[in-house]
Design a protein around this motif. Structure first.
Motif, PDB file in Angstrom:
ATOM      1  N   ALA A 249       1.113  -0.873   0.169  1.00 37.26           N
ATOM      2  CA  ALA A 249       0.219   0.749  -0.219  1.00 37.26           C
ATOM      3  C   ALA A 249       0.308   0.608  -0.411  1.00 37.26           C
ATOM      4  O   ALA A 249       2.130   1.204   1.074  1.00 37.26           O
ATOM      5  CB  ALA A 249      -0.647  -0.228   1.064  1.00 37.26           C
ATOM      6  N   ALA A 250       0.219   1.983  -0.730  1.00 42.30           N
ATOM      7  CA  ALA A 250       1.405   3.226  -0.405  1.00 42.30           C
ATOM      8  C   ALA A 250       0.227   4.342  -1.028  1.00 42.30           C
ATOM      9  O   ALA A 250      -0.189   4.674  -1.350  1.00 42.30           O
ATOM     10  CB  ALA A 250       2.039   3.284  -1.964  1.00 42.30           C
TER      11      ALA A 250
ATOM     12  N   ILE B  96      -3.135   0.617  -4.160  1.00 42.79           N
ATOM     13  CA  ILE B  96      -2.538  -0.554  -3.568  1.00 42.79           C
ATOM     14  C   ILE B  96      -2.155  -1.523  -4.905  1.00 42.79           C
ATOM     15  O   ILE B  96      -2.229  -2.065  -6.377  1.00 42.79           O
ATOM     16  CB  ILE B  96      -3.937  -1.506  -2.993  1.00 42.79           C
ATOM     17  N   GLU B  97      -1.160  -2.287  -4.192  1.00 37.42           N
ATOM     18  CA  GLU B  97      -0.144  -3.787  -5.127  1.00 37.42           C
ATOM     19  C   GLU B  97      -0.529  -5.116  -4.805  1.00 37.42           C
ATOM     20  O   GLU B  97      -0.384  -5.633  -4.117  1.00 37.42           O
ATOM     21  CB  GLU B  97       0.769  -3.526  -5.488  1.00 37.42           C
ATOM     22  N   ILE B  98      -0.974  -5.947  -5.219  1.00 39.69           N
ATOM     23  CA  ILE B  98      -1.593  -6.828  -4.957  1.00 39.69           C
ATOM     24  C   ILE B  98      -0.819  -7.888  -4.782  1.00 39.69           C
ATOM     25  O   ILE B  98       0.198  -7.859  -6.247  1.00 39.69           O
ATOM     26  CB  ILE B  98      -2.991  -7.492  -5.340  1.00 39.69           C
ATOM     27  N   VAL B  99       0.445  -8.940  -3.459  1.00 42.45           N
ATOM     28  CA  VAL B  99       1.361  -9.042  -3.939  1.00 42.45           C
ATOM     29  C   VAL B  99       0.889 -10.474  -4.197  1.00 42.45           C
ATOM     30  O   VAL B  99       1.082 -11.475  -5.288  1.00 42.45           O
ATOM     31  CB  VAL B  99       2.406  -9.736  -2.767  1.00 42.45           C
TER      32      VAL B  99
ATOM     33  N   LEU C  14     -10.371  -5.942  -7.614  1.00 42.85           N
ATOM     34  CA  LEU C  14     -10.712  -5.274  -6.376  1.00 42.85           C
ATOM     35  C   LEU C  14      -9.266  -4.050  -6.524  1.00 42.85           C
ATOM     36  O   LEU C  14      -9.956  -2.829  -5.995  1.00 42.85           O
ATOM     37  CB  LEU C  14     -10.824  -5.549  -5.041  1.00 42.85           C
ATOM     38  N   ALA C  15      -8.453  -4.458  -6.067  1.00 38.00           N
ATOM     39  CA  ALA C  15      -7.551  -3.586  -6.140  1.00 38.00           C
ATOM     40  C   ALA C  15      -7.330  -2.777  -7.721  1.00 38.00           C
ATOM     41  O   ALA C  15      -7.050  -1.588  -7.059  1.00 38.00           O
ATOM     42  CB  ALA C  15      -6.163  -4.458  -5.703  1.00 38.00           C
ATOM     43  N   GLU C  16      -7.528  -3.553  -8.634  1.00 31.20           N
ATOM     44  CA  GLU C  16      -7.416  -2.872  -9.767  1.00 31.20           C
ATOM     45  C   GLU C  16      -8.771  -1.470  -9.776  1.00 31.20           C
ATOM     46  O   GLU C  16      -8.276  -0.305 -10.573  1.00 31.20           O
ATOM     47  CB  GLU C  16      -7.949  -3.733 -11.138  1.00 31.20           C
TER      48      GLU C  16
END
Length: 414
Positions: free
Chosen positions: A138-139, A147-150, A159-161
């Motif tokens: 999270a930035a 959000i970037e999903i790892v 959902l992050a997109e």
């Protein structure tokens, strides 16, 4: 590089393969140095693993609610939780939430709050099922959360997109919202230009939702977006979602939306039908002693149906005038208080605190639409007072605490 699924090794997933070859591979995996992805999968389990960068505040609130209870107020559902978590020195967060069914989570970094309110563009929602995990970065970027999903499910990646699409517009809206709040606190007029800018940001954010749903009707995340877009968007796009989406983990959300749309349809029909001169719909509700009371049992005298709630400040402010009228014409008409959108405890406490001397009935939250008295009367605002004449017909309707109610009662009872 595939995740380890061995329950005996202390992991929450059960390996579906039972042959010796797989077991030997798992043993070798545990005894060797793994890649970063494998190390994450085979480390002690954490349901949520997140790294935060660019944040001034080290506090994150995590809200969770089982999707099966979506739409239920926190006071009525112990499954709704609010947990406050602190980031470590490296900005990392690890949490092990107890998940027994599909559960909706929301990350709320305290940095994106103002006066105790979460600002738009500063949160991220995702869903976890039993045994499921999510890893994310999270930035904080120019007043918004990115959000970037790892690691995690495809739905959470979607959902992050969506969050990364919506949060910039939400952050702009949050900036204007903060300024509107500041001016209101100082007693200043925000001005037409600020109001118009805020409305424009709201429309831009809503357009992002409409576009996402229209282009992703086969993705479960579209159901989540639809649930947060309001009745007009829901009514337009609900039928476009595929069967797979309608039966996904977000099915409880869609079920609640369908109920809400049906309730609104019934409310509109009732609003057009329940007018002065029309017959007042009969109903039966329980009073404070648990006895069932019907409107028809009061036929032969004027009755004032007062739709209210303990949560409604204007309803409470209107009680003195209603009590004075009730006392002045004592025995010549009856007041029936109908509490809506309330809990039993708060309803009873409000009756006692305000010393309401008339018939008090409870219209339970969650009642089936066809039995909801407020719905059958087309109630759109609280308080609403409906005056019913001795023949059971509606004499007058007063929405809100507008002038004229006392004078009308004095005229009818003259």
């Amino acid at each position: 590089g595939r995740p380890c699924h061995c329950r005996n090794a202390g992991f929450r997933y059960l390996c579906p393969e039972r042959n010796q070859t797989v077991r030997m591979k798992l043993v070798r995996l545990l005894l060797t140095t793994a890649t970063a992805a494998t190390a994450f999968a085979c480390s002690p389990r954490h349901g949520i693993v997140a790294t935060f960068t660019g944040f001034r505040n080290d506090t994150v609130v995590v809200r969770s609610q089982p999707l099966s209870h979506y739409g239920t107020a926190a006071a009525e559902n112990p499954g709704i939780r609010m947990d406050t978590l602190l980031l470590d020195a490296e900005g990392r967060l690890q949490a092990d939430p107890a998940v027994e069914e599909p559960t909706l989570f929301m990350l709320l970094p305290l940095q994106f709050t103002e006066e105790g309110m979460t600002l738009p563009g500063g949160s991220f929602s995702f869903v976890l099922d039993r045994w499921e995990r999510i890893g994310l970065n999270a930035a904080s970027e120019t007043g918004r959360l990115r959000i970037e999903i790892v690691s995690g499910s495809e739905t959470n990646r979607d959902l992050a997109e969506y969050a990364n699409l919506w949060n910039p517009a939400g952050a702009a809206m949050g900036t204007l919202q903060t300024e509107l709040m500041r001016r209101a606190q100082q007693g200043l007029d925000p001005g037409d230009s600020l109001r118009q800018a805020y409305r424009s940001c709201m429309e831009q954010a809503l357009e992002i939702n409409r576009r996402y749903i229209a282009t992703h009707p086969d993705r479960p995340a579209a159901a989540f977006v639809l649930a947060g877009s309001g009745a007009s968007v829901a009514g337009r796009y609900l039928d476009s979602l595929t069967d797979g989406v309608r039966n996904s983990v977000f099915k409880p959300m869609l079920d609640r939306i369908e109920q809400g749309l049906e309730a609104e349809r019934m409310r509109k029909e009732a609003f057009e039908r329940v007018k002065p001169g029309a017959e007042a719909p009969d109903f039966t509700l329980r009073n404070t002693e648990g006895a069932q009371v019907s409107l028809s049992s009061l036929r032969g005298r004027y009755v004032v149906l007062d739709f209210w709630g303990s949560w409604c400040g204007w309803c409470i402010k209107g009680f003195p005038e209603l009590k004075a009228c009730y006392e002045r014409h004592k025995g010549r008409f009856e007041v029936v208080g109908i509490a809506c959108n309330d809990t039993d405890d708060k309803w009873r406490a409000a009756i006692a605190e305000n010393r309401l001397p008339w018939i008090n009935l409870f219209n339970p939250r969650g009642t089936a639409p066809e039995e909801d008295v407020a719905l059958r009367y087309g109630i759109r605002a609280f308080s609403t007072k409906v005056i019913v004449d001795p023949e059971g017909r509606i004499a007058e309707i007063f929405v809100g605490e507008r002038p004229g109610f006392t004078e009308t009662m004095d005229r009818l009872l003259k």
